[in-house]
Design an enzyme around this catalytic site. Structure first.
Site, PDB file in Angstrom:
ATOM      1  CG  ASN A   1      -1.897   1.067   1.122  1.00  8.58           C
ATOM      2  OD1 ASN A   1      -1.757   2.509   0.455  1.00  8.58           O
ATOM      3  ND2 ASN A   1      -3.060   1.203   2.213  1.00  8.58           N
TER       4      ASN A   1
ATOM      5  NE  ARG B   1      -6.170   1.358  -0.029  1.00 10.30           N
ATOM      6  CZ  ARG B   1      -6.663   2.690   0.240  1.00 10.30           C
ATOM      7  NH1 ARG B   1      -5.978   3.026   1.153  1.00 10.30           N
ATOM      8  NH2 ARG B   1      -7.806   2.666   0.493  1.00 10.30           N
TER       9      ARG B   1
ATOM     10  CG  HIS C   1     -13.641   1.465   3.200  1.00  7.31           C
ATOM     11  ND1 HIS C   1     -14.426   2.338   4.290  1.00  7.31           N
ATOM     12  CD2 HIS C   1     -12.337   1.674   3.638  1.00  7.31           C
ATOM     13  CE1 HIS C   1     -14.094   2.933   4.486  1.00  7.31           C
ATOM     14  NE2 HIS C   1     -12.718   2.605   4.547  1.00  7.31           N
TER      15      HIS C   1
ATOM     16  NE  ARG D   1     -12.368  10.861   4.470  1.00  7.04           N
ATOM     17  CZ  ARG D   1     -12.466   8.993   4.613  1.00  7.04           C
ATOM     18  NH1 ARG D   1     -12.849   8.503   5.135  1.00  7.04           N
ATOM     19  NH2 ARG D   1     -10.763   9.477   4.066  1.00  7.04           N
TER      20      ARG D   1
ATOM     21  CD  GLU E   1      -8.839  -2.715   3.284  1.00  9.55           C
ATOM     22  OE1 GLU E   1      -8.169  -2.797   5.117  1.00  9.55           O
ATOM     23  OE2 GLU E   1      -8.816  -1.893   3.106  1.00  9.55           O
TER      24      GLU E   1
END
Ligand code: ADP
Length: 395
Positions: free
Chosen positions: A7, A88, A177, A236, A379
């Protein structure tokens, strides 16, 4: 086979070296402050954590140091042992509905979506190019956050705005996601031995999104054109009335960029509590009677509960609800708060089953109308598994 799951951010690079199909993590680590002063990297191997302070002027140098370290520490004995690198990738637009082998031509196609994910995609691409340079003979695979959501229909992915916004400017819901939601759906489907499940997958970490899945296909997801939409998150706002921006721009004389930054980085749990974006800190303050922390927690749980109820309707009754990521896997308080607020769906928490962290477990009673499972996400593993599949096909 050994696969690297990567990533890459604009100044960081996270990696996990995974043995497949055994799913063993061999080593993992993080390169930080690439291109900045005080760069360093940490490698975890065999229960040890080694941190090295060294100049990392760019991603290629970081990747070179990573490979040298893997060789020097005898984690691998030759470069050929790494049979694939999975990356990713945040945004693949409408175009990339599954993981792909990355070539320069494919990278150019991905770069078309840089405007849709300006903080992430260029950094992801930079990471891929660095690996292509250092490991030119190794297959590189791109795994997109958006790909799983490409099964959404127009009824869900369109915003009710002038159609031209979509046709001319690609304004639509993309969702994020996706790799996590896909992993969760796969895990719960395997556990329950069914591939026709209707799942409400709740990924609740610092960022958060909820996805409605029917028989492996995403029907709807809470994040939108960007990850700002949907539920309230650590920093957020989630969904708000779009007119607030124009009003606040006039009132505060802040620019749209500044205000959007505040919605992304200074809102959510942090914005309401004024304490922290971390649910542990907010929980502690709430336990000490801090009113804003109590309010932030209540709002957070309600937004999630309301999305679950909405998706239960959309799916015409879900078979299972899953909770994952930092908060979902670890916070028994937030799990209880959310489940208590979907009691109208017939969901019943079994409190005696809720006191744990980070494991795959059922947390509802036998007579709960919808079972709720905590399913730890992975992930990195999902990226590695996709990479293995494409590597095997191209041997
Ligand atoms: P990211 O979206 O950055 O991947 P994570 O899924 O790692 O985030 O989630 C991070 C969040 O998980 C933290 O900000 C914190 O709110 C929450 N969290 C982590 N551990 C715990 C815990 N033990 N109890 C409650 N919340 C936790």
């Amino acid at each position: 086979m050994k696969i690297l799951s990567v990533n890459a951010g604009s100044s960081s690079l996270k990696f996990t070296l995974i043995e497949l199909p055994a799913k063993n993590v061999i080593a993992s680590g993080l390169f930080e402050k690439i291109g900045l002063a005080d760069s360093c990297y940490t490698i975890k191997y065999n229960g040890e954590k080694i941190t090295t302070n060294e100049a990392l002027p760019d991603h290629s140098v970081a990747v070179k140091k990573l490979i040298d370290a893997l060789l020097n520490m005898q984690i691998i004995s030759s470069l050929e042992e790494i049979e694939g690198v999975g990356h990713r990738m945040v945004h693949g637009g409408q175009e990339f509905s599954k993981s792909v082998i990355l070539t320069n031509e494919v990278l150019d196609r991905i770069a078309k979506y840089n405007e849709l994910a300006p903080l992430h995609n260029p950094a992801n691409i930079m990471g891929v190019k660095a690996f292509m340079k250092v490991l030119p003979n190794t297959i590189q695979v791109g795994v997109f956050d958006t790909a799983f959501h490409t099964t959404m229909k127009e009824t869900e992915f369109l915003y009710p705005v002038p159609y031209e916004w979509y046709e001319k400017y690609q304004v639509r819901k993309y969702g994020f996601h996706g790799t996590s939601h896909r992993y969760i759906n796969k895990t719960i489907s395997e556990l329950l031995g069914r591939n026709d499940l209707k799942v409400i997958s709740c990924h609740i970490g610092n960022g958060g999104s909820i996805t409605a899945i029917d028989s492996g296909n995403v029907v709807d997801t809470s994040m939108g054109f960007t990850p700002l939409a949907g539920i309230m998150m650590g920093t957020r706002s989630g969904d708000i009335d779009a007119s607030i921006l124009q009003y606040m721009a006039k009132k505060s004389s802040k620019s749209l960029d500044q205000l959007t930054n505040e919605l992304n980085k200074e809102s959510g749990l942090l914005g309401i509590s004024g304490i922290s974006s971390d649910s542990r800190d907010v929980e502690e303050a709430a336990n000490n009677g801090n009113e804003k922390a109590i309010l932030a927690q209540e709002m957070y749980a309600r937004k999630i509960a309301n999305y679950i109820a909405m998706y239960n309707n959309l799916l015409n009754g879900a078979d299972v609800i899953t909770l994952t990521a930092g908060v979902g896997e670890n916070s028994k308080t937030m799990r209880k708060m959310i489940l208590d607020r979907i009691a109208s769906l017939g969901v019943k928490l079994d409190e005696s089953k809720n006191d744990f962290r980070g494991e795959l477990r059922l947390i509802t009673t036998d007579d709960s109308k919808i079972p709720v499972y905590v399913v730890p996400t992975d992930e990195e593993l999902m990226i590695a598994m996709d990479t293995m599949e494409l590597a095997l096909q191209n041997r």
